[in-house]
Write a protein that holds these residues in place. Structure first.
Motif, PDB file in Angstrom:
ATOM      1  N   PRO A  55       0.835  -1.200   0.000  1.00 41.32           N
ATOM      2  CA  PRO A  55       0.000   0.000   0.000  1.00 41.32           C
ATOM      3  C   PRO A  55       0.875   1.258   0.000  1.00 41.32           C
ATOM      4  CG  PRO A  55      -0.626  -1.506   1.772  1.00 41.32           C
ATOM      5  CD  PRO A  55       0.682  -1.976   1.224  1.00 41.32           C
ATOM      6  N   ALA A  56       0.431   2.274  -0.710  1.00 39.26           N
ATOM      7  CA  ALA A  56       1.139   3.548  -0.749  1.00 39.26           C
ATOM      8  C   ALA A  56       0.140   4.671  -0.500  1.00 39.26           C
ATOM      9  CB  ALA A  56       1.815   3.739  -2.100  1.00 39.26           C
ATOM     10  N   VAL A  57       0.529   5.624   0.338  1.00 40.54           N
ATOM     11  CA  VAL A  57      -0.293   6.807   0.585  1.00 40.54           C
ATOM     12  C   VAL A  57       0.409   7.968  -0.111  1.00 40.54           C
ATOM     13  CG1 VAL A  57      -1.264   8.333   2.317  1.00 40.54           C
ATOM     14  CG2 VAL A  57      -1.086   5.891   2.789  1.00 40.54           C
ATOM     15  N   LEU A  58      -0.232   8.481  -1.144  1.00 36.16           N
ATOM     16  CA  LEU A  58       0.352   9.505  -2.007  1.00 36.16           C
ATOM     17  C   LEU A  58      -0.255  10.860  -1.667  1.00 36.16           C
ATOM     18  CD1 LEU A  58       2.147   9.536  -4.677  1.00 36.16           C
ATOM     19  CD2 LEU A  58      -0.002   9.537  -5.878  1.00 36.16           C
ATOM     20  N   THR A  59       0.579  11.812  -1.301  1.00 29.26           N
ATOM     21  CA  THR A  59       0.123  13.175  -1.009  1.00 29.26           C
ATOM     22  C   THR A  59       0.434  14.029  -2.230  1.00 29.26           C
ATOM     23  OG1 THR A  59       0.645  12.830   1.321  1.00 29.26           O
ATOM     24  CG2 THR A  59       0.302  15.094   0.603  1.00 29.26           C
ATOM     25  N   ILE A  60      -0.608  14.598  -2.820  1.00 28.67           N
ATOM     26  CA  ILE A  60      -0.455  15.414  -4.024  1.00 28.67           C
ATOM     27  C   ILE A  60      -0.630  16.878  -3.630  1.00 28.67           C
ATOM     28  CG2 ILE A  60      -1.336  15.886  -6.343  1.00 28.67           C
ATOM     29  CD1 ILE A  60      -2.413  12.952  -6.311  1.00 28.67           C
TER      30      ILE A  60
END
Length: 141
Positions: A55-60
């Motif tokens: 799982p990856a949590v991507l902050t844009i």
């Protein structure tokens, strides 16, 4: 000055196999993120963990830049590997399809401790045992 966050996207991808095709492209495209750059960085960060779902949590951010944080693989994925299964039971609670030892459960709980909402290892073990039961796994001493 801190960058302004536009959105946060959560993805679960196979380690080292991120491509611009769905689900990555459809999740990141509307936010204007450089999809190839994300795929390159994700594949580099997960090298050596092939075969696992990460799982990856991507902050844009508003300026279309991004940062991402990797999590530990899902407990169900780790339990299936420990039991040597391809998938969990189709009838949870009625069908036992495999077993794991308490030591294997404790090892998975230690690995997942950073991502679990547990104050100590015993609570983490109980969470992982619940996941094992829902997969149709028996826990042996």
């Amino acid at each position: 000055m801190a960058k302004k966050v536009k959105t946060v996207v959560k993805l679960q991808l196979s380690a080292g196999q991120a491509t611009p095709a769905p689900p990555v492209g459809t999740a990141l495209g509307p936010h204007g993120v450089n999809i190839m750059e994300f795929c390159k960085q994700f594949n580099e960060a997960t090298r050596g963990k092939e075969g696992s779902i990460i799982p990856a949590v991507l902050t844009i951010y508003e300026d279309r830049s991004f940062t991402f944080k990797l999590k530990t693989p899902p407990a169900s994925d780790l339990l299936k590997k420990a039991a040597g299964l391809a998938k969990g039971s189709g009838q949870t609670g009625k069908e036992i399809i495999g077993s794991v030892t308490r030591e294997q459960v404790a090892e998975i709980a230690r690995l997942k401790m950073t991502d679990l909402n547990a104050s100590d290892l015993e609570m983490a073990v109980r969470i992982i045992e619940g996941t094992a039961r829902s997969l149709g796994l028996e826990i042996k001493e």
